[in-house]
Structures are given as C-alpha cells and as structure tokens.
Design an enzyme around this catalytic site. Structure first.
Site: not given
Ligand code: NAI
Length: 330
Positions: A122, A169, A202, A226, A230
């Site tokens: 970002y 990750k 994941d 982020d 959602d």
C-alpha cells in the site's frame, strides 16, 4: 466536541445524513465540521479535498469519513491511503460480529481484525522497470510491525480477548513477512496472559469460511488485512455491517469498510449500518459509551424486527426509512 465529517462519494452523503440525524437525536453535542472530498469533488474542483481539511482533522483529532472513490489502474492515489499516511493512523481496527436478523452463514462470529495501515504494498512504491515489466515494493519495517503487534496485544488485554493470531505468508516472503512474523513473536513474549498463534494467509481464508469462531484477534500486514476484512464482512451479512477506525497517536478516522457503492448511489438504497456502527465506536471512544450502546441496540432491534431493513439483506426499506426506524427506537 468538534469532529470532522467527510461525506465522500456515491452513497457517502446518504449514509452521512443518517449519522447526523442520529447524532442529533442522541444529543451528543457534536459539532460537525463538514468537508467535501473524493472523485466527485475532484471533477468539479481539480482538488482531492477542500482546503482546510487536514488542518481541521489535526485540530479536532477525530473524523468520521464516508467512502471516497479511487480510479482503478490510473489517476490520483486513494484519499484514504493519503489520510492514513498523513496522520499516521497506523492501526485499522475492524470488529466483525454476527448480528441477529442478518442472514449470514454463521451466527457466532466475533472477531477483530487489526490491520497495519501505513506500509506494505500500500505504500504505492511502483515503477516500470521497462515497458513490459512493472515493479512494486513490499515495504515492511520492524518498527511498524512491532507497533501493530503491540497494539493488537494491548487491545486484546483491554477487551478481555484471549488469542491474537498473526497473518502472513512468511514461507514464501521470507524477508518481508518473515520480519513481520518474527517481530510479532518477540512482542508476544511480553503478553504471556494472551495466547499467540500465526496462520498463513491462504489457510486463514479457508479456516475463516469453514469455522470463523476459532479466531479472536487477527493482526495482519496492510494488504492481507484489507482482503480478509471484506471476507469477514461477508461472513456477517455483507459490507453494510462492517465498521472500522483508523487509529493513530493523535488522530482517529472512523469509517465504514465499504466503498462508495456506485451501483446503488443516489437511489436511497444504501444500508447506513456500517457507518452508524463506526459512529458508535467514535462515541464509545469519547466518553459516550452509554449513547454508543443505545445506538447499537436501536440498530440491532430494527434489524432483528426486519420490518424496515434495506435491500442488501432482503428488505424493502430505503436508507431514509431505515434511519427513521432507528430514530424512533432511540
Ligand atoms: P463497494 O464497497 O463500494 O461495493 C461493493 C458491493 O457492496 C456493491 O455491490 C455495493 O452496492 C455493495 N455495498 C457496499 N456498501 C453498501 C452499503 N452500505 N449498503 C448496501 N450495499 C453496499 O466496493 P467497490 O464497488 O469495489 O468500490 C467502489 C468505489 O469505492 C471504488 O472507487 C473504490 O476505490 C472505493 N472504495 C472506497 C473505500 C473507502 O473510502 N474506505 C473502501 C473501498 C472502496
């Protein structure tokens, strides 16, 4: 108190109007300093936000922000990202809780996402290496990783939560996510009363959709935070129910997780719940916990009764009718 109100684009003005009515009904005494900002304002003025906005937020230390649209793949940089970086609101707190009466997959979701808000991909450090190759830099620092991990553990301690899980990750991004994870593990040692775990992003996605109740506080670098926000909003009925706060040492900017929803804008269709829940977070943080609780229970009652709910959860009411029902409960 004084607070900045930035209605923003699309459905922003409609849901901001709900907040103003509710604030008045609750007699919060908040004096809103309103500013225009967003893609719409940019088209009419060539500026991203009205002059004086940054000074007003710096002065009041608190803002409630509606969604602002960002062009995809070109054009200006996101106003959200600019505000977060300008005011160093390094922690993005996103509570996710099932609400009775909202159709969703699980009734027992109660978790909090703590998203690092200032760095990672970002940061927007991108350039063309040659005409067919784009480079983007994933920036992770020990200082920001430590600050966000500490924030997550302090939040857990204060709110009686028992488990903090770091999202990463690091098996693939050994240096960047590796640093985030190592720093998290170091910080965890200072909080022996709280369990610390970590999960690969994941695998987390799969676990969230199959058994979200196993998570409590999730702490994540910016981009993963982020995306899972959602996903988690979807677990509790959609983006209309996900509030957030961008928290810095001197400034807090409260906003809904969702965007400007251009597909339903200016049609009296938006669900104002997420921004109203963000407003409840603002009230709670400013010695008005009683009013925050009143607002939350009025909202939950209207939703549970189901007579005046919005189309995103199968209802027939518009933004105005839903707001009126909440005001009546108050
Ligand atoms: P979005 O969140 O605006 O919409 C996604 C879907 O959810 C749409 O179908 C929309 O109608 C629905 N939705 C969202 N909020 C709702 C609400 N309160 N009530 C009922 N339905 C709702 O995401 P999208 O379409 O990807 O982005 C639109 C614009 O918003 C883009 O320009 C994006 O950059 C911006 N955006 C701004 C954010 C912010 O200011 N914090 C956050 C996310 C996106």
């Amino acid at each position: 108190m004084k607070a900045v109100l930035l209605a923003g684009d699309g459905i922003g003005p409609e849901i901001a109007a709900s907040v103003k009515e509710v604030s008045e009904k609750l007699e919060t005494g908040i004096e809103w300093k309103e500013f225009k900002a967003g893609a719409g304002y940019y088209e009419e003025s060539g500026k991203l936000f009205e002059d004086g906005l940054l000074e007003a937020i710096a002065e009041t230390g608190v803002a409630l922000k509606g969604p602002t649209a960002t062009p995809i793949g070109k054009g200006f940089r996101s106003i959200n990202v600019q505000l977060r970086q300008h005011f160093n609101t390094y922690a993005n707190l996103r509570p996710v809780k099932s609400i009775a009466g909202v159709p969703c997959r699980y009734e027992n979701v109660d978790l909090v996402i703590v998203r690092e808000n200032t760095e990672d991909l970002y940061k927007g450090i991108e350039y063309m290496y040659d005409k067919d190759t784009a480079h983007g830099i994933k920036l992770i620092t020990k200082a920001a990783s430590e600050r966000i991990a500490r924030f997550a553990f302090e939040y857990a301690r204060k709110h009686n939560r028992k488990l903090v899980t770091a999202v990463h990750k690091a098996n693939i991004m050994k240096l960047t996510d590796g640093l985030f994870l190592d720093t998290f593990r170091q910080v965890a040692k200072d909080y022996p009363d709280i369990e610390a775990k970590d999960v690969i992003i994941d695998a987390l996605c799969m676990k969230l959709v199959t058994d979200p109740a196993q998570f409590d506080v999730l702490v994540a670098p910016n981009l993963y935070g982020d995306i899972i926000s959602d996903l988690c909003a979807g677990l509790v009925g959609g983006l209309g129910f996900a509030p957030s706060a961008n928290i810095g040492d001197k400034t807090v900017i409260y906003e809904a997780v969702h965007g400007s929803a251009p597909d339903i804008a200016h049609q009296d269709k938006a669900n104002p719940t997420a921004l109203l829940l963000s407003f409840a977070m603002l009230l709670k943080d400013h010695d008005m916990a009683d009013k925050a609780e009143k607002l939350r229970s009025a909202l939950f009652d209207v939703i549970a009764e189901g007579k005046h709910t919005t189309a995103d959860i199968g209802g027939k009411a518009g933004t105005k009718e839903f707001t009126k029902a909440v005001l009546e409960k108050l």
